[in-house]
Design a protein around this motif. Structure first.
Motif, PDB file in Angstrom:
ATOM      1  N   SER A  63       0.835  -1.200   0.000  1.00 20.40           N
ATOM      2  CA  SER A  63       0.000   0.000   0.000  1.00 20.40           C
ATOM      3  C   SER A  63       0.869   1.248   0.000  1.00 20.40           C
ATOM      4  N   THR A  64       0.448   2.241  -0.777  1.00 20.68           N
ATOM      5  CA  THR A  64       1.152   3.531  -0.783  1.00 20.68           C
ATOM      6  C   THR A  64       0.693   4.412   0.377  1.00 20.68           C
ATOM      7  N   ALA A  65      -0.382   4.012   1.049  1.00 18.07           N
ATOM      8  CA  ALA A  65      -0.897   4.770   2.189  1.00 18.07           C
ATOM      9  C   ALA A  65      -0.587   4.028   3.479  1.00 18.07           C
ATOM     10  N   GLY A  66      -0.344   4.791   4.549  1.00 19.07           N
ATOM     11  CA  GLY A  66      -0.036   4.183   5.829  1.00 19.07           C
ATOM     12  C   GLY A  66      -1.217   4.071   6.765  1.00 19.07           C
ATOM     13  N   TRP A  67      -2.267   4.895   6.519  1.00 15.53           N
ATOM     14  CA  TRP A  67      -3.396   4.954   7.450  1.00 15.53           C
ATOM     15  C   TRP A  67      -4.710   5.058   6.691  1.00 15.53           C
ATOM     16  N   MET A  68      -5.730   4.370   7.192  1.00 13.76           N
ATOM     17  CA  MET A  68      -7.093   4.542   6.707  1.00 13.76           C
ATOM     18  C   MET A  68      -7.751   5.629   7.543  1.00 13.76           C
ATOM     19  N   LEU A  69      -8.569   6.466   6.903  1.00 16.12           N
ATOM     20  CA  LEU A  69      -9.172   7.612   7.589  1.00 16.12           C
ATOM     21  C   LEU A  69     -10.625   7.765   7.169  1.00 16.12           C
ATOM     22  N   ARG A  70     -11.508   7.918   8.181  1.00 16.90           N
ATOM     23  CA  ARG A  70     -12.919   8.219   7.934  1.00 16.90           C
ATOM     24  C   ARG A  70     -13.343   9.338   8.873  1.00 16.90           C
ATOM     25  N   TRP A  71     -14.404  10.077   8.471  1.00 19.71           N
ATOM     26  CA  TRP A  71     -14.873  11.223   9.253  1.00 19.71           C
ATOM     27  C   TRP A  71     -16.395  11.126   9.441  1.00 19.71           C
ATOM     28  N   PHE A  72     -16.842  11.428  10.663  1.00 18.65           N
ATOM     29  CA  PHE A  72     -18.271  11.413  10.970  1.00 18.65           C
ATOM     30  C   PHE A  72     -18.652  12.678  11.729  1.00 18.65           C
ATOM     31  N   THR A  73     -19.758  13.288  11.319  1.00 18.71           N
ATOM     32  CA  THR A  73     -20.408  14.315  12.122  1.00 18.71           C
ATOM     33  C   THR A  73     -21.299  13.597  13.136  1.00 18.71           C
ATOM     34  N   GLU A  76     -23.905  11.929  10.482  1.00 13.62           N
ATOM     35  CA  GLU A  76     -23.644  11.104   9.304  1.00 13.62           C
ATOM     36  C   GLU A  76     -22.151  11.075   8.980  1.00 13.62           C
ATOM     37  N   GLU A  77     -21.774  10.132   8.113  1.00 13.10           N
ATOM     38  CA  GLU A  77     -20.406  10.105   7.588  1.00 13.10           C
ATOM     39  C   GLU A  77     -20.283  11.132   6.477  1.00 13.10           C
ATOM     40  N   VAL A  78     -19.133  11.819   6.414  1.00 14.29           N
ATOM     41  CA  VAL A  78     -18.890  12.790   5.352  1.00 14.29           C
ATOM     42  C   VAL A  78     -17.758  12.288   4.466  1.00 14.29           C
ATOM     43  N   GLU A  79     -17.758  12.763   3.220  1.00 14.26           N
ATOM     44  CA  GLU A  79     -16.799  12.265   2.239  1.00 14.26           C
ATOM     45  C   GLU A  79     -15.427  12.926   2.361  1.00 14.26           C
ATOM     46  N   LEU A  80     -15.371  14.108   2.961  1.00 21.42           N
ATOM     47  CA  LEU A  80     -14.094  14.800   3.104  1.00 21.42           C
ATOM     48  C   LEU A  80     -14.191  15.777   4.259  1.00 21.42           C
ATOM     49  N   CYS A  81     -13.122  15.856   5.058  1.00 21.56           N
ATOM     50  CA  CYS A  81     -13.055  16.836   6.139  1.00 21.56           C
ATOM     51  C   CYS A  81     -11.605  17.280   6.290  1.00 21.56           C
ATOM     52  N   HIS A 110     -13.691   8.039  -0.291  1.00 22.21           N
ATOM     53  CA  HIS A 110     -14.318   8.787  -1.374  1.00 22.21           C
ATOM     54  C   HIS A 110     -13.378   9.763  -2.089  1.00 22.21           C
ATOM     55  N   ARG A 111     -12.251  10.104  -1.494  1.00 20.25           N
ATOM     56  CA  ARG A 111     -11.385  11.131  -2.071  1.00 20.25           C
ATOM     57  C   ARG A 111      -9.954  10.644  -2.268  1.00 20.25           C
ATOM     58  N   GLY A 112      -9.792   9.331  -2.404  1.00 21.46           N
ATOM     59  CA  GLY A 112      -8.475   8.789  -2.700  1.00 21.46           C
ATOM     60  C   GLY A 112      -7.498   8.977  -1.546  1.00 21.46           C
ATOM     61  N   ASP A 113      -6.220   9.121  -1.883  1.00 19.85           N
ATOM     62  CA  ASP A 113      -5.174   9.301  -0.883  1.00 19.85           C
ATOM     63  C   ASP A 113      -4.901  10.781  -0.658  1.00 19.85           C
ATOM     64  N   LEU A 114      -4.751  11.154   0.606  1.00 21.73           N
ATOM     65  CA  LEU A 114      -4.464  12.530   0.992  1.00 21.73           C
ATOM     66  C   LEU A 114      -3.087  12.579   1.641  1.00 21.73           C
ATOM     67  N   LEU A 115      -2.250  13.505   1.178  1.00 18.13           N
ATOM     68  CA  LEU A 115      -0.884  13.632   1.675  1.00 18.13           C
ATOM     69  C   LEU A 115      -0.806  14.769   2.679  1.00 18.13           C
ATOM     70  N   PRO A 128      -8.553  17.657  -2.682  1.00 13.53           N
ATOM     71  CA  PRO A 128      -9.024  17.699  -4.069  1.00 13.53           C
ATOM     72  C   PRO A 128      -9.831  18.959  -4.346  1.00 13.53           C
ATOM     73  N   ALA A 129      -9.630  19.496  -5.519  1.00 15.15           N
ATOM     74  CA  ALA A 129     -10.347  20.708  -5.942  1.00 15.15           C
ATOM     75  C   ALA A 129     -10.670  20.582  -7.419  1.00 15.15           C
ATOM     76  N   SER A 130     -11.865  20.976  -7.782  1.00 15.93           N
ATOM     77  CA  SER A 130     -12.271  20.968  -9.183  1.00 15.93           C
ATOM     78  C   SER A 130     -12.922  22.307  -9.494  1.00 15.93           C
ATOM     79  N   PRO A 131     -13.033  22.658 -10.780  1.00 16.33           N
ATOM     80  CA  PRO A 131     -13.579  23.969 -11.130  1.00 16.33           C
ATOM     81  C   PRO A 131     -14.934  24.226 -10.467  1.00 16.33           C
ATOM     82  N   LEU A 132     -15.127  25.466 -10.047  1.00 18.11           N
ATOM     83  CA  LEU A 132     -16.373  25.865  -9.407  1.00 18.11           C
ATOM     84  C   LEU A 132     -17.457  26.071 -10.455  1.00 18.11           C
ATOM     85  N   GLU A 133     -18.678  25.763 -10.075  1.00 17.47           N
ATOM     86  CA  GLU A 133     -19.821  25.887 -10.979  1.00 17.47           C
ATOM     87  C   GLU A 133     -20.664  27.094 -10.582  1.00 17.47           C
TER      88      GLU A 133
END
Length: 280
Positions: A63-73, A76-81, A110-115, A128-133
């Motif tokens: 694995s290229t990642a060392g830790w699994m990470l999840r976030w909950f309010t 509910e669970e959120v996809e990124l925090c 939901h958002r791949g690997d975060l460094l 992650p960032a994508s163009p604003l709508e």
């Protein structure tokens, strides 16, 4: 029992600033065990913070990642925090579970690997960032709930609605009606403006409200600042300092140098304020 910390992310020099997140440290596989979601929600509800993070080591040598990470309010669970990722990295370093200077790679659902890296005492993470709508016909309840006149609205990758204002003073004195905002279809609702002669050097101010995910006002929202990097880089250049207001407030360094590749880095100081165990 579960080792747990509370970390204030994006703090200033003052106590009780930034955004507090709880971080639970689990054994290998602890983030993916069958049925853990209900347990995580119960813990997040008990902590009653905007987010509680759950981290577990990944033992796969390939694995290229060392830790699994999840976030909950609490709801509910959120996809990124962002701020709870900063808090998780700070916890692992402060407790000696990760080297103080080595990068930490978090795997998310939901958002791949975060460094995450630490530089000069600042914890930073690439988000992650994508163009604003542009939103051509915004829901009128946005403006009603915030008590402001209609204006420009953009939608982000994380399904946040960002209202772009001319006067930063309007943001500071805003008293939203959460009942009205809760009827708007969005993860969260942010307001932002260019700052005017702030003594702390911040070039942008913002606030963030998310009643639809059980967070009336988030003190400092890391994921929002990835979008603010895209929004304001044309006016300010790729790097700038921001202030997110509200009852606590905090500072975020934004680096949109790699925004065209889909990554904006957010950085801030973090402070470990509680270290213990969850016994429930």
């Amino acid at each position: 029992s579960i080792p747990i910390t509370i970390v204030d992310a994006f703090v200033t020099d003052d106590a009780f600033t930034g955004n507090p997140a709880a971080v639970c440290i689990l054994p290998p596989g602890g983030c993916d065990a069958p049925g853990v979601e209900s347990r995580f929600l119960d813990i997040a509800s008990e902590m009653n913070l905007s987010e509680t993070a759950f981290v577990a080591p990944i033992e796969d040598p390939e694995s290229t990642a060392g830790w699994m990470l999840r976030w909950f309010t609490p709801g509910e669970e959120v996809e990124l925090c962002g701020h709870a990722t900063i808090a998780s990295a700070h916890t692992l370093r402060e407790k000696g579970l990760a080297d103080a200077t080595d990068p930490i790679v978090f795997r998310t659902r939901h958002r791949g690997d975060l460094l995450a890296v630490r530089t000069d005492g600042y914890e930073s993470v690439g988000l992650p960032a994508s163009p604003l709508e542009e939103v051509a016909s915004p829901d009128r309840r946005l403006f009603e709930g915030l008590g402001i006149e209609p204006g420009r609205v953009v939608r982000t990758l994380e399904d946040d609605l960002v209202l772009v204002l001319d006067d930063p003073a309007v943001i500071e004195r805003m008293t939203p009606d959460m009942r009205v905002l809760g009827a708007v279809k969005a993860r969260g609702i942010a307001v932002t403006a260019l700052a005017r002669n702030r003594p702390d050097g911040a070039s942008v101010v913002s606030r963030y409200f998310a009643p639809n995910v059980s967070v009336d006002e988030d003190p400092v929202t890391g994921s929002l600042h990835a979008s603010l990097g895209l929004l304001w880089r044309g006016d300010l250049g790729p790097t700038f300092l921001t202030w997110q207001g509200g009852p606590r407030g905090g500072r975020v360094r934004v680096d949109a140098t790699t925004a065209d590749e889909g990554i904006v880095r957010v950085a801030g100081r973090a402070r470990l304020v509680l270290d213990g165990a969850f016994l429930g």
